[in-house]
Design a protein around this motif. Structure first.
Motif, short mmCIF file in Angstrom:
data_model
loop_
_atom_site.label_atom_id
_atom_site.label_comp_id
_atom_site.label_asym_id
_atom_site.label_seq_id
_atom_site.Cartn_x
_atom_site.Cartn_y
_atom_site.Cartn_z
N ASN B 210 0.82 -1.22 0.00
CA ASN B 210 0.00 0.00 0.00
C ASN B 210 0.85 1.27 0.00
OD1 ASN B 210 -2.75 1.18 0.24
ND2 ASN B 210 -1.90 1.98 2.15
N HIS B 216 -5.04 4.60 -4.81
CA HIS B 216 -6.09 4.44 -3.81
C HIS B 216 -6.41 5.69 -2.98
CE1 HIS B 216 -3.11 4.11 -0.55
NE2 HIS B 216 -4.11 4.28 0.27
N HIS B 221 -9.55 7.43 0.60
CA HIS B 221 -9.46 8.49 1.60
C HIS B 221 -10.39 9.68 1.33
CE1 HIS B 221 -6.42 6.17 3.45
NE2 HIS B 221 -5.55 6.32 2.47
N ASP B 378 -7.74 2.79 5.37
CA ASP B 378 -6.83 1.76 4.84
C ASP B 378 -7.07 0.40 5.48
OD1 ASP B 378 -5.31 3.27 2.97
OD2 ASP B 378 -4.18 4.18 4.60
FE LIG Z 1 -4.04 4.87 2.23
#
Ligand SMILES: [Fe+2]
Ligand code: FES
Lengths: 158, 446
Positions: B210, B216, B221, B378
């Protein structure tokens, strides 16, 4: 006139607002300069140059509250719920002339989401100020008994 | 029944050109083999020398499953041992850090050891006379980890005696650590804060991947950083000064083009970093007085060179990530196949203004804490992945974004910032260090 009972009632009311997820009413309890603090060290003195789990002003608390209801807040699908079990608050200061009102409350906090249930124990210290004829939170400090443990997500307010 | 043990071919087959088999995340046997092969073959972060400022200071850590202990000896040298008494195996130190004074004393039968690990004394020593004790490993004291390198105060160790040298293992990737240290006007970092610890119910590699997953943030987020930006726009009134908090949250919402252009650099052995041209750390407000200090210390040109290097996340394979621009190191400590302890350390830039340290601590609790809303986004994804990978619908995880056939391995390259190449780079290294000492074991068994 602020009495010891006013302070105690205020603290019970605060927990009730959290447990019933009345977030906006909860935010309204804060003074515009209010802070919510969860230290990461034993008897921590400094929220800025020592590490904390949380140290948030009203803007950041508003972000959290708004986020909880967000359409794309995936960590709240399903939603969390919480429960506060409070011991009677100890009045540390109730000085109407100086305008200083402080209490310390021992409590157990439970946060649940889906099949998960987590329990935390600690003490809340409230520094309150009189605004008009109401009390407002200047500082809510949460000292967890195991502040140094590795936690999973803590999503609501202790 | 073991499917993968001593079977280098089966392990290598889990990594295809741009896909990995789900077993790397969910199979408990693979996890055990990582502990047995991958971590001992790799150079693993143990701690920072500033945690051992005086003789007798010690820290404990784990490398894979092995408990280790690092200590500062009276002559100033730092030693790393297996954290186990040579008598009956009791852990010598059980706290994360502390000071032992002039020697370690085992709590069980009081064997004692100098801070360089050598045996100092045994009660009733006479009882060992004529027993051949001198020929046992125990007589040497605490077992040493032989391969230890302290690079600019960062302590790394490799458990296996044979393997890739520190220099060959990290190569140019050490430039990120260099840059973080150089950001101190005195060229020195210090650990003053306890790390933030965050327990993740997912495989450790999901976290590592990640760190260079730039497709992402704007999606996952939106709920945290996106809300922060929105609330600030609404509430700011006529305020022109953007609070530090909003400066830290805001850039997470940068569009794809921003990440594309900021670039990724890969290095051999699975290391790599995001934020080559610029990064989400590029536009923080200046801290008053800091630039001046840096220019005084390094001269105009060098100071700007140091501060102009604003890397985002640097992955040091296998399990740490360094963020030079905000002085943070995250250690992804594997606990079980689906359990990872994340320790997020903040370093203080010695001699720099307090405000910089304040910002680093703030970043750490905003992004890396169990109370961090960004962290919640996350972790939710990792947990869902850990669940989803149980599905039999497809056994493979797809890492094909910007894949080019016959991609070269173990090279240095700068590529489009939304590439999944750094993840492929990591898995190539993963297969290499997993199987590095396996053929030998197969032979030995035959
Ligand atoms: Fe993240
Ligand atoms: S186990 Fe350590 S002295 Fe006996």
């Amino acid at each position: 006139m602020i009495s010891e009972k006013t302070i105690t009632d205020f603290i019970y009311r605060e927990a009730e607002l959290l447990d019933t997820m009345q977030w906006q009413a909860w935010l309204d309890l804060f003074h515009p300069e209010g802070r919510y603090w969860i230290p990461l060290e034993w008897q921590q003195q400094d929220p800025v140059l020592q590490p904390s789990l949380m140290y948030e002003d009203l803007l950041l608390l508003k972000v959290r509250v708004e986020r909880l209801a967000g359409e794309r807040t995936f960590s709240q699908k399903p939603k969390s719920r919480c429960h506060h079990l409070l011991q009677a608050p100890q009045i540390v200061a109730c000085d109407t002339t100086a305008g200083i009102f402080k209490a310390r409350t021992s409590y157990i906090y439970t946060e649940t989401r889906g099949d998960m249930l987590e329990r935390y124990s600690g003490w809340a210290s409230h520094d309150l100020v009189e605004v008009g004829d109401a009390l407002k939170i200047k500082l809510k400090r949460v000292d967890l008994v195991n502040f140094d443990a590795p936690f999973g997500n803590i999503q609501l307010f202790m | 029944m073991t499917k993968y043990g001593r079977n280098a071919h089966a392990i290598a087959a889990l990594v295809r050109e741009a896909e990995v088999h789900r077993d790397v995340y969910v199979d408990p046997e693979i996890f055990e083999l990582e502990m047995e092969h991958l971590f001992p073959n790799s150079w693993v972060y143990v701690g920072h020398a500033s945690q051992l400022s005086k003789p007798g200071d010690f820290i404990t850590a784990n490398i894979g499953r092995q408990p280790v202990l690092a200590s500062r000896h009276s002559d100033g040298s730092i030693h790393v041992f297996y954290n186990r008494c040579p008598h009956k195996g009791v852990k010598i130190a059980s706290e994360p850090c502390g000071s032992t004074g002039k020697f370690f004393r085992c709590p069980y039968h009081a064997w004692s050891f100098k801070t360089d690990g050598s045996l100092l004394a045994i009660p009733l020593k006479k009882g060992y006379e004529g027993t051949g004790f001198g020929d046992t490993q125990a007589s040497e004291g605490l077992s040493k980890v032989r391969n230890v390198v302290i690079y600019r105060d960062f302590i790394f160790a490799r458990l296996n005696d044979d393997g890739v040298s520190f220099e060959d293992y990290f190569g140019e990737s050490l430039s990120t650590i260099d840059n973080m240290v150089d950001r101190s006007p005195e060229g020195k970092l210090a650990v003053e804060a306890t790390p933030i610890r965050y327990m993740h119910t997912c495989n450790w590699k999901m976290l590592v991947e990640n760190q260079t997953d730039t497709c992402h943030p704007m999606v996952a987020h939106e709920s945290s950083a996106g809300t922060a930006v929105r609330v600030w726009k609404r509430e700011q009134g006529d305020s022109t000064e953007v609070p530090m908090a909003v400066q830290l949250y805001g850039p997470f919402m940068s569009p794809y083009e921003f990440y594309e252009q900021s670039g990724i650099r890969i290095w051999p052995n699975g290391h790599g970093h995001t934020g080559v041209a610029n990064s989400i750390h590029s536009n923080y407000q200046d801290i008053p007085g800091y630039l001046h200090q840096m220019v005084a210390a390094y001269g105009e040109t060098r100071a700007h060179e140091i501060l102009g290097e604003i890397r985002h996340n640097t992955v040091y394979f296998p399990n740490i990530m360094v963020k030079g621009a905000v002085q943070i190191l995250r250690n992804f400590v594997p606990i079980a196949v689906d359990k990872t302890l994340v320790e997020s350390w903040v370093y203080r830039l010695v001699g720099a203004p307090d405000k910089l340290y304040e910002r680093a601590l703030m970043y750490n609790r905003f992004i890396n804490a169990p109370t961090s809303i960004v962290g919640h986004d996350d972790l939710e994804m990792y947990e869902r992945a850990q669940e989803g990978l149980k599905s039999n619908g497809n056994h493979w995880v797809n890492l094909r974004r910007l894949y080019e056939s016959h991609e070269e391995q173990d090279v240095t390259a700068v590529i489009n910032g939304t590439s999944e190449r750094q993840m492929r780079n990591q898995f190539y290294a993963w297969a290499k260090f997993m199987t590095m000492d396996m053929d030998k074991r197969v032979e030995a068994a035959e």
